[in-house]
Design an enzyme around this catalytic site. Structure first.
Site, short mmCIF file in Angstrom:
data_model
loop_
_atom_site.label_atom_id
_atom_site.label_comp_id
_atom_site.label_asym_id
_atom_site.label_seq_id
_atom_site.Cartn_x
_atom_site.Cartn_y
_atom_site.Cartn_z
N PHE A 1 15.04 -0.59 20.85
CA PHE A 1 14.73 0.84 20.78
C PHE A 1 14.26 1.38 22.12
CE2 PHE A 1 10.59 -1.01 19.88
CZ PHE A 1 9.69 -0.12 20.47
N THR B 1 1.83 1.43 17.51
CA THR B 1 0.49 1.94 17.76
C THR B 1 -0.30 2.21 16.47
OG1 THR B 1 1.13 2.88 19.87
CG2 THR B 1 -0.81 3.83 18.81
N CYS C 1 17.47 1.98 24.21
CA CYS C 1 18.26 3.12 23.70
C CYS C 1 17.54 4.44 23.92
CB CYS C 1 18.58 2.91 22.23
SG CYS C 1 19.75 1.55 21.92
N TYR D 1 -10.05 9.38 25.53
CA TYR D 1 -10.31 8.03 25.02
C TYR D 1 -11.65 7.52 25.53
CZ TYR D 1 -6.08 6.64 22.51
OH TYR D 1 -5.10 6.49 21.57
N HIS E 1 16.17 24.87 0.64
CA HIS E 1 17.47 25.26 1.18
C HIS E 1 17.34 26.52 2.04
CE1 HIS E 1 21.84 25.60 1.26
NE2 HIS E 1 21.70 26.90 0.99
N ASP F 1 -0.54 -5.46 19.50
CA ASP F 1 0.68 -6.11 19.96
C ASP F 1 0.45 -7.54 20.42
OD1 ASP F 1 1.62 -3.60 19.48
OD2 ASP F 1 2.44 -3.25 21.48
#
EC number: 1.8.1.7
Length: 455
Positions: free
Chosen positions: A178, A311, A181, A99, A435, A303
């Site tokens: 989220f 992001t 969890c 970065y 498949h 944010d």
């Protein structure tokens, strides 16, 4: 008026870095950026990237068990957190360097410092240096929120989870979104005894009801204790552990307590209020479609604006800002039909409307398939996958797609292209299945499970 730079960016996360780099390399702007912690922001340093690496680490016990069922003579042994943590730290250092070098190669001046806004065109660094800028971009992201309860200082947040010296033997996770969890599944997979307490009636609020129920059931089946309509009122030390005083199963003594009760935009102490920059009730910077605030020279992305806290959204907002202000091509970031994934075990991938949202606006058909996937069925596991399409009865467009399965994040990225393009159910039906795959369910569901919605 002559300015020191054309653009000063406060915040070195994904949105700020993208805006700075595009403005400098493609827009020809003189750009400076200040970051007080580590380049890369929440996603790279204390969010998406290290979390996903922990997701991978936590999945190996199940994979090794499956390998035995497939005839391999393997055993898991023990998990070495210190070894994993050292490798994780090395990877974050590498990404931070990437970065930083990307900014420097684009000609951006980087200040490793906290910065605040002094007036509409002036930024002050922590050492007192003042830099004038024609435009200022606020890209400071968000921070974890912990409610004010007795003993709140004993709680961990998501920021702390990548810096632990050791894994706890047991953990209470407070929250049901989220982040809560995901960490519940990660820690459970790494051998930690996990209890999750959530004051709402069901975890993963805001996601499709059927999909989030499917995830919660899988979490419970994997050994995670979920206590809904439960809250914690106090924390205090109990020997080497932490005692949680709570309701409906949330009480007890745990090796650690993790709060994942939401995030707040990082606007405290930036100096925005006295300039007249509009802030919302959660502290978010209020912006228009071009990310411009009520002060014309000040913009905000990511944010800190509390639009969609993802992001890739921050990156697009930062890029659109740079295109608009420095490249002469005004455009707004598109916040419609944004796909997302929750990296639980199994994963939840989603794009478009939930069944409840769609049914509230028009009559819809709901197509659902649940089944045991071949890979884990052969290994004797009870895993179940869910595929769900919500279809407008009037236009036949697929309004929502929800997948709960291993690899759901990968699948929803591809399905989102079709949904974003406005594909109809018949477009899905015309597509030949691959498949055997679990994703073929997306194109083989022929009969709706139900028809719901306001006529």
């Amino acid at each position: 008026m002559t300015f020191d730079v054309d653009l000063f960016v406060i915040g070195g996360g994904s949105g700020g870095v993208r805006a700075a780099r595009i403005a400098a390399s493609e827009g020809g702007a003189r750009v400076a950026l200040a970051e007080e912690y580590r380049m890369g922001g929440t996603c790279v340093i204390r969010g998406c990237v290290p979390k996903k690496l922990m997701v991978y680490a936590s999945a190996f016990p199940g994979q090794i068990a499956d390998a035995r069922a497939y005839g391999w003579d393997v055993s898991a042994g023990g998990f070495d957190w210190s070894r994993f943590r050292a490798t994780l730290d090395q990877e974050l250092v590498r990404l931070e360097g990437a970065y930083r070098s990307g900014l420097l190669n684009a000609g951006v001046t980087v200040h490793d410092s906290r910065a605040v806004v002094e007036d509409a065109h002036t930024v002050r660094l922590a050492d007192g240096q003042r830099i004038t800028a024609k435009h200022i971009l606020i890209a400071t992201g968000g921070r974890p929120f912990v409610p004010e309860i007795p003993g709140a200082d004993l709680a961990l947040t998501s920021n702390d989870m990548f810096l632990l010296d050791r894994l706890p033997s047991s953990v209470l996770i407070v929250g049901g979104g989220f982040i809560a969890c995901e960490f519940a599944c990660i820690l459970n997979g790494l051998g930690v005894k996990v209890t999750l307490a959530y004051r709402g009636t069901h975890v993963l609020r805001g996601f499709d009801d059927e999909a989030r129920t499917h995830v919660a059931d899988a979490m419970k089946a994997n050994g995670i204790e979920i206590c809904c309509e439960a809250d914690v009122t106090a924390l205090d030390k109990a020997g080497e552990g932490i005692r949680a005083t709570g309701t409906n199963g949330a009480g007890g003594v745990y090796d650690a307590v993790l709060y994942a009760t939401g995030r707040k935009p990082n606007t405290q102490g930036l100096g925005l209020e006295h300039l007249g920059v509009g802030l919302g009730g959660n502290g978010e910077v209020l912006v228009d479609g071009y990310s411009q605030t009520s002060v014309p020279s000040i913009f905000a992305v990511g944010d800190v604006t509390d639009r969609i806290a993802l992001t890739p959204v921050a990156i697009r907002e930062g890029h659109a800002f740079a295109d608009t202000v420095f490249k002469g091509t005004p455009r707004q970031a598109d916040h419609d039909q944004v796909p997302s994934a929750v990296f639980t075990q199994p994963e939840l991938g989603t794009v478009g409307l939930t069944e409840a949202e769609a049914a509230a606006q028009e009559p819809v058909e709901v197509y659902v398939a649940t089944f045991r996937p071949m890979q884990t069925l052969f290994a004797g596991r009870q895993d179940r996958s869910l595929f769900k399409l919500i279809v407008s009865q009037a236009t036949r467009k697929v309004l929502g797609c929800h997948i709960v399965a291993a690899g759901a994040g990968e699948m929803i990225q591809l399905a989102a292209i079709a949904v974003k393009m406005g594909a109809t159910k018949e477009d899905f039906d015309r597509t030949v299945a691959v498949h055997p795959t679990i994703a073929e369910e997306l194109v083989t569901m022929k009969t709706p499970a139900r028809r719901v919605g306001n006529a």
